[in-house]
Design a protein around this motif. Structure first.
Motif, short mmCIF file in Angstrom:
data_model
loop_
_atom_site.label_atom_id
_atom_site.label_comp_id
_atom_site.label_asym_id
_atom_site.label_seq_id
_atom_site.Cartn_x
_atom_site.Cartn_y
_atom_site.Cartn_z
N ILE A 282 0.87 -1.17 0.00
CA ILE A 282 0.00 0.00 0.00
C ILE A 282 0.91 1.22 0.00
N ASP A 283 0.75 2.08 -0.99
CA ASP A 283 1.55 3.30 -1.04
C ASP A 283 0.69 4.46 -0.55
N HIS A 284 0.91 4.85 0.69
CA HIS A 284 0.16 5.96 1.29
C HIS A 284 0.83 7.30 1.02
N GLY A 285 1.96 7.26 0.32
CA GLY A 285 2.70 8.50 0.09
C GLY A 285 3.40 8.97 1.35
N ILE A 286 3.58 8.06 2.30
CA ILE A 286 4.23 8.38 3.58
C ILE A 286 5.47 7.52 3.69
N ALA A 287 6.54 8.08 4.21
CA ALA A 287 7.79 7.35 4.34
C ALA A 287 7.60 6.05 5.12
N GLU A 288 8.32 5.01 4.68
CA GLU A 288 8.20 3.68 5.27
C GLU A 288 8.57 3.66 6.75
N ASP A 289 9.42 4.60 7.19
CA ASP A 289 9.80 4.63 8.61
C ASP A 289 8.74 5.32 9.47
N VAL A 290 7.65 5.79 8.84
CA VAL A 290 6.54 6.42 9.55
C VAL A 290 5.31 5.53 9.51
N MET A 291 5.09 4.88 8.34
CA MET A 291 3.91 4.04 8.18
C MET A 291 4.18 3.01 7.09
N PHE A 292 3.80 1.76 7.35
CA PHE A 292 3.99 0.71 6.36
C PHE A 292 2.82 -0.25 6.43
N GLY A 293 2.27 -0.59 5.27
CA GLY A 293 1.16 -1.53 5.24
C GLY A 293 1.18 -2.37 3.98
N LEU A 294 0.52 -3.51 4.05
CA LEU A 294 0.38 -4.40 2.91
C LEU A 294 -1.08 -4.78 2.72
#
Length: 132
Positions: free
Chosen positions: A103-115
């Motif tokens: 899922i690309d939330h447009g937020i850096a991976e070190d802040v938010m990550f989801g699949l």
């Protein structure tokens, strides 16, 4: 008392789906399982009930069970402790026949990550992690 969430998923092959969810880290609750359903426990508040199509149909009456490989009716999101746990969940799902995409939330991976994780029947899970 905390709210408990029970998600009901229709499945074609109960045994295969039960094994898939066990590999993801869910625990089978034998007390609430039988030849029609498997109660899969993530933690004390989150359960997934895997229901054979015939049993699931009894809950929805004349409505049609969705082909979740072709349509989407719900995304079941739940939090995990780290982005690494989310990635491992996705890796295990993919190794065992599930489909996984980022899922690309447009937020850096070190802040938010989801699949997005689809099980064997196309039911959607969204494991995610957010920095606090």
């Amino acid at each position: 008392m905390a709210t408990m969430v029970f998600v009901n998923f229709p499945v074609k092959d109960l045994a295969a789906s039960t094994e898939f969810y066990k590999k993801l880290g869910f625990i089978l609750n034998e007390e609430f399982s039988n030849d029609q359903a498997s109660a899969m426990v993530w933690d004390e508040n989150f359960y997934i009930m895997l229901l054979r199509h015939e049993f699931y149909q009894a809950f929805i009456e004349e409505r049609t069970i969705a082909d979740n490989h072709a349509t989407s009716g719900a995304l079941i999101a739940f939090s995990m402790n780290s982005a690494e746990e989310v990635k491992e969940f996705g890796r295990i799902a993919e190794e065992n026949g599930g489909n996984v995409y980022r899922i690309d939330h447009g937020i850096a991976e070190d802040v938010m990550f989801g699949l997005e994780v689809q099980d064997l029947d196309g039911n959607n899970l969204e494991p995610n992690w957010m920095a606090q």
